[in-house]
Design a protein around this motif. Structure first.
Motif, PDB file in Angstrom:
ATOM      1  N   PHE A   1       0.876  -1.316   0.022  1.00 14.82           N
ATOM      2  CA  PHE A   1       0.126  -0.029  -0.054  1.00 14.82           C
ATOM      3  C   PHE A   1       0.872   1.339  -0.079  1.00 14.82           C
ATOM      4  O   PHE A   1       1.751   1.399   0.752  1.00 14.82           O
TER       5      PHE A   1
ATOM      6  N   VAL B   1      -4.628   0.502   4.802  1.00 15.85           N
ATOM      7  CA  VAL B   1      -5.595   0.336   3.472  1.00 15.85           C
ATOM      8  C   VAL B   1      -7.004   0.174   3.678  1.00 15.85           C
ATOM      9  O   VAL B   1      -7.704   0.508   3.081  1.00 15.85           O
TER      10      VAL B   1
ATOM     11  N   ALA C   1      -8.560   3.351   4.133  1.00 14.65           N
ATOM     12  CA  ALA C   1      -8.721   3.801   2.875  1.00 14.65           C
ATOM     13  C   ALA C   1      -9.874   3.290   2.013  1.00 14.65           C
ATOM     14  O   ALA C   1     -10.578   4.178   1.326  1.00 14.65           O
ATOM     15  N   LEU C   2      -9.997   2.088   2.007  1.00 18.60           N
ATOM     16  CA  LEU C   2     -10.989   1.444   1.363  1.00 18.60           C
ATOM     17  C   LEU C   2     -12.524   1.783   1.798  1.00 18.60           C
ATOM     18  O   LEU C   2     -13.300   2.126   0.766  1.00 18.60           O
TER      19      LEU C   2
ATOM     20  N   LEU D   1     -12.931   5.369   0.731  1.00 17.30           N
ATOM     21  CA  LEU D   1     -12.965   5.431  -0.925  1.00 17.30           C
ATOM     22  C   LEU D   1     -14.404   4.891  -1.297  1.00 17.30           C
ATOM     23  O   LEU D   1     -15.025   5.587  -2.173  1.00 17.30           O
TER      24      LEU D   1
ATOM     25  N   PHE E   1      -6.061   0.059  -4.326  1.00 21.68           N
ATOM     26  CA  PHE E   1      -6.362  -0.144  -2.988  1.00 21.68           C
ATOM     27  C   PHE E   1      -6.845  -1.548  -2.761  1.00 21.68           C
ATOM     28  O   PHE E   1      -6.694  -1.848  -1.391  1.00 21.68           O
TER      29      PHE E   1
ATOM     30  N   LYS F   1      -5.210  -5.260   0.054  1.00 18.50           N
ATOM     31  CA  LYS F   1      -5.844  -5.922   1.048  1.00 18.50           C
ATOM     32  C   LYS F   1      -6.209  -7.554   0.720  1.00 18.50           C
ATOM     33  O   LYS F   1      -6.110  -8.423   1.454  1.00 18.50           O
TER      34      LYS F   1
END
Lengths: 615, 285
Positions: B117, B134, B137-138, B141, B200, B204
């Motif tokens: 990431f 991350v 962030a996901l 997002l 992104f 994960k």
């Protein structure tokens, strides 16, 4: 071309039967082991695909749970075998039964859902197979698979090598005979009616609920058989055999072969078995190859290979001039036992919109009752309430002594109400004659079982179906079109076809919803003549119509709706002078000279039907 | 709480796939089986850019967007536009998904690849749970994309044209909407978005050739729960699927994870046949 004509004169089922016999004879002609195994696997795949074709291609239910039913059949047979019950017949019966249960359970969401949601839930079920097997690992061996399956026997005799090949091919042949008999029977047409529209099906007295269950149940049987055959082929099963790849292969074979066809399943299965599945030797390219293959197949083949064959046959037919002669049938209207339809104080609200306010009317046998009114006045809503598509908020609807309000649509239809639709609703892939005879489906019954075995009861009903359908077709003047594809007809013809279909049911009450719109003058005349003859034969007709002249000409009684209420009721000569009707419906001020002239213009002459005898 | 964060992040990935399904569904009433594969290609391009070529994040993002945009555009032209029957699109997009699976396997091999990431890979503590940046962030997002798309649909002419097209293709055509171009544009846009998201999603889930297959179905479940064509529905659907899966795997055992999601799906669909956010119309004749 002569050759083609003589080929076409033999019954069409001879060809697949011969092909089946050839496949059966292959071991005698010397068949190496690996090809034999491929053929057996193709047969097993064809059974799976055939089940999917029945539920999806014919009944229109995108239920993709075939692989789960396959697994159920395989594990049932495998566990029976391990318990010492190696007789293949016993395994067939129980495997089919368990698969049937799984099929019904996986179909339950489909009773509420349609299309993608059903596809989704049933597909998901397939991916759960390994998880479910893992939960019951004690019996199923979980992810390690089920081993220790005993070789199969048939009535005590060992089945090995060629003998087992014959069992596989024989079961496949037998299933396709069953499938063919079912599909060409009235039940096959009923499935296509369901696929076209559940609304249509229920308005013809077909219970959507039962028809869907029937499709899931019958579709599950071959999957169960396939499972039993598969486990006895290798004497071992593991969850991998029932995963994503199997589900996808079945779907692809179905669509490539042609999902709305009987033998397409065999073609599609053979292609998938001898095509992509062979590519496993080049494992790393297998996915790429399958992918390209599916894209090419989907883009190039419309209606699958079966569709291609069908188009080829009809082209050759045209070239060779093959036709089936229309039989001469009397175009007499049979006696129709009309029933009185009484609507009393019916109201309906949609949200805040009062669509109907205390509407009452009565339609009597031997009379034409017309329902007119501006767009949005509630005419079609009223028809839909009669047919059971909407529930009444208050009021009663009766036919004879039977109360209709609160009954589901198919029960209303069985009580003797038949209708046509504003937009003609005709199933795909059936001939004009089949479409018309489908009107008799619920009124004159023959079980699925008797259809598959062609029992005398079924044959009797089929003969009657044909006679009645031909008579109804003759009545609307379309006998020469009996073998045409029903959906290919122009609009006016499709409307008349719907009238014929409704008539074939010999309904107590016939509801015609804007049946004259889109008809040319000649067709309107034919229709008007037919309506009069049905009336003379004792039928009860309710006519919803915008063609004011036609209404004045045909109706014995006119009911005028505006804003959801009845504003006038009476014979045509009274209605055409009612000032309120003129202003509401025709937008004419009946008092002014100009208005009177307009009325004369609109109502005068009765040119359309010539004599104006009904007035 | 760690579990909740993990479940939410997983749900966000599913929701992102579901958003792609929905955009295509709204614009062309078809279903792109290969949507999750497009995202998978995005994760592989991200790997190549970040690990193999050691390019700056910005360049990798552009690269991923361009590459997957191109793949989606080709897919639309080859596997969707020439197909005449709606049900055959099922087969051709399925073919496209298998083709993409196969090609990625040939190029990048079958082993899972770790995509770093670009933010940070250090675990942080938030509301009493362990969470990777991350994952946050996901989740953010997904929310941002859903809000942006909803605004786009309501406030811009383009969005209105899309909604109009979804409602009635012919009417939209008569109003001067170039339906084919718009459908193509929407499709290619989902590709570009999938490419960007690869950066992104990869950290994960790893970049692995079986990623498409495992995401596709869950994405579909999210769509079915939220309702076909409902962008806000994907958010709720994603939360439900992600949490159910994470909780069931933790407390019931991994073999119950999918079974639980299935049970939830069936219950929701039985109550609301067209999903939580789409209203069923009373049937008309």
């Amino acid at each position: 071309m002569t050759l083609w004509r003589s080929l076409r004169s033999i019954p069409s089922w001879i060809v697949p039967l011969c092909a089946g016999v050839v496949v059966l004879l292959l071991p005698v002609l010397g068949l190496d082991f690996s090809t034999g195994r491929q053929i057996q696997l193709a047969c097993i795949l064809a059974l799976l695909v055939s089940g999917l074709n029945l539920s999806h291609g014919y009944a229109g239910e995108l239920a993709l749970g075939q692989a789960a039913m396959y697994a159920a059949g395989a594990y049932t047979a495998g566990l029976l075998s391990k318990a010492g019950h190696t007789d293949i017949l016993l395994q067939f019966v129980l495997a089919a039964a368990v698969a049937l249960v799984v099929g019904l359970v996986s179909g339950i969401p489909g009773l509420r859902l349609g299309g993608w949601s059903l596809a989704m839930t049933s597909f998901f079920l397939v991916l759960l197979v390994p998880d479910i097997l893992a939960v019951f690992a004690e019996w199923t061996g979980g992810r390690n698979g089920l081993s220790g399956v005993m070789p199969p026997t048939l009535l005590g005799a060992d089945l090995a090598g060629d003998a087992y090949y014959w069992v596989v091919a024989g079961v496949t042949l037998a299933w396709f005979a069953i499938m063919r008999n079912l599909i060409v029977s009235r039940h096959g047409v009923a499935f296509r009616v369901l696929k076209k529209s559940p609304v249509l099906a229920s308005s013809m007295g077909i219970s959507v609920f039962r028809m869907k269950l029937l499709a899931y149940a019958v579709g599950a049987v071959p999957a169960g058989l396939a499972g039993a055959l598969f486990v006895n082929l290798d004497l071992y099963v593991s969850p991998e055999a029932f995963g994503f790849v199997t589900a996808v292969t079945v779907l692809a074979a179905s669509i490539l072969g042609g999902s709305a066809s009987v033998y397409g399943a065999l073609l599609g299965a053979a292609i998938m078995q001898f095509g992509p599945n062979q590519a496993s030797e080049f494992q790393e390219y297998a996915l790429v190859f399958t992918g390209v293959f599916l894209i090419a197949g989907g883009v190039l083949l419309k209606g699958g290979l079966a569709g291609l064959c069908r188009r080829l046959v009809s082209r050759l037919d045209r070239a060779a001039g093959v036709t089936t002669a229309a039989r001469n049938v009397s175009a007499d209207v049979p006696d129709i036992a009309g029933a009185t339809l009484a609507i009393d104080g019916v109201s309906k609200t949609f949200g805040g919109n009062q669509a109907l306010k205390g509407v009452s009317l009565a339609a009597r046998p031997g009379k034409v009752t017309a329902l007119i009114g501006p767009n949005g006045s509630g005419k079609t809503t009223l028809l839909n309430m009669v047919c059971g598509f909407y529930r009444t908020d208050s009021g009663t609807i009766t036919i004879g002594d039977t109360a209709l309000q609160g009954l589901p649509p198919h029960r209303v239809a069985r009580a003797g109400v038949a209708r046509t639709f504003q937009t003609p609703n005709i199933p795909e892939g059936v001939t004009v004659l089949e479409a018309v005879s489908s009107g008799r489906y619920s009124g004159h019954r023959a079980s699925v079982f008797s259809a598959i075995l062609r029992l005398p009861g079924f044959r009797r009903v089929r003969t009657d179906d044909l006679v009645e359908a031909e008579r109804a077709l003759a009545l609307v003047g379309m006998s020469d079109l009996r073998d045409a594809e029903a959906t290919s007809l122009p609009l006016g013809m499709r409307r008349l076809l719907e009238v014929a279909r409704a008539l074939a049911a010999r309904p107590g009450v016939l509801l015609l919803d804007e049946v004259a719109s889109g008809l040319d003058e000649d067709e309107v005349e034919r229709l008007a003549g037919l309506v009069r003859r049905i009336r003379e034969a004792g039928g009860t007709i309710v006519l919803v119509e915008h063609n004011f002249r036609l209404v004045l000409d045909l109706a014995d009684e006119i009911v005028v709706l505006a804003h959801g209420s009845v504003i006038a009721t009476g014979p045509p000569e009274v209605i055409e002078r009612n000032p309120r009707v003129l202003s509401e419906y025709l937008g004419i001020d009946g008092e002014s000279a100009e208005g009177r002239a307009k009325v004369a213009e609109l109502t005068g002459g009765g040119e359309i039907t010539g004599t104006g005898e009904s007035a | 709480m760690t579990l909740i964060w993990g479940g939410l992040a997983l749900g966000a990935v599913y929701a992102l796939v579901a958003i792609g399904y929905n955009i295509v569904f709204i614009s062309s009433k078809t279903f792109n089986f290969a949507q999750a594969q497009l995202m998978m290609v995005g994760t592989f391009v991200a790997y190549t850019g970040l690990v193999t070529l050691r390019l700056p994040v910005f360049v990798v993002a552009l690269m991923a967007v361009a590459a997957v945009f191109l793949v989606a555009a080709i897919e639309e032209r080859v596997a969707i536009r020439p197909v005449k029957e709606p049900e055959a699109v099922l087969v051709t997009t399925l073919g496209a998904s298998m083709l993409l699976d196969g090609v990625t396997q040939l190029i990048w091999g079958p082993q899972p690849l770790t995509v770093p990431f670009f933010g940070s890979d250090d675990v942080m503590s938030l509301f009493g749970g362990q969470v990777y940046p991350v994952e946050i962030a996901l989740i953010l997002l997904t929310v941002v994309i859903v809000v942006a798309l909803s605004l786009l649909a309501r406030r811009t002419l383009l969005g209105l044209a899309l909604l109009g097209m979804a409602e009635d293709r012919e009417a939209a055509m008569l109003r001067g909407v170039n339906v084919r171009r718009l459908a193509f544009g929407a499709f290619a846009f989902t590709g570009a978005l999938a490419g960007l998201l690869g950066l992104f999603v990869g950290p994960k889930t790893f970049a692995v050739a079986t990623l498409g297959a495992s995401l596709a179905l869950k994405g579909f479940v999210v769509v079915a729960i939220g309702g076909f064509g409902s962008i806000p529905g994907t958010l709720v659907g994603g939360v439900i699927v992600g949490l159910v899966e994470a909780l069931a795997a933790r407390y019931l055992g991994s073999e119950y994870a999918n079974i639980s999601v299935f049970a939830v799906l069936v219950v929701i669909l039985m109550a609301r046949p067209s999903g939580l956010f789409v209203r069923t119309q009373e049937r008309t004749v």
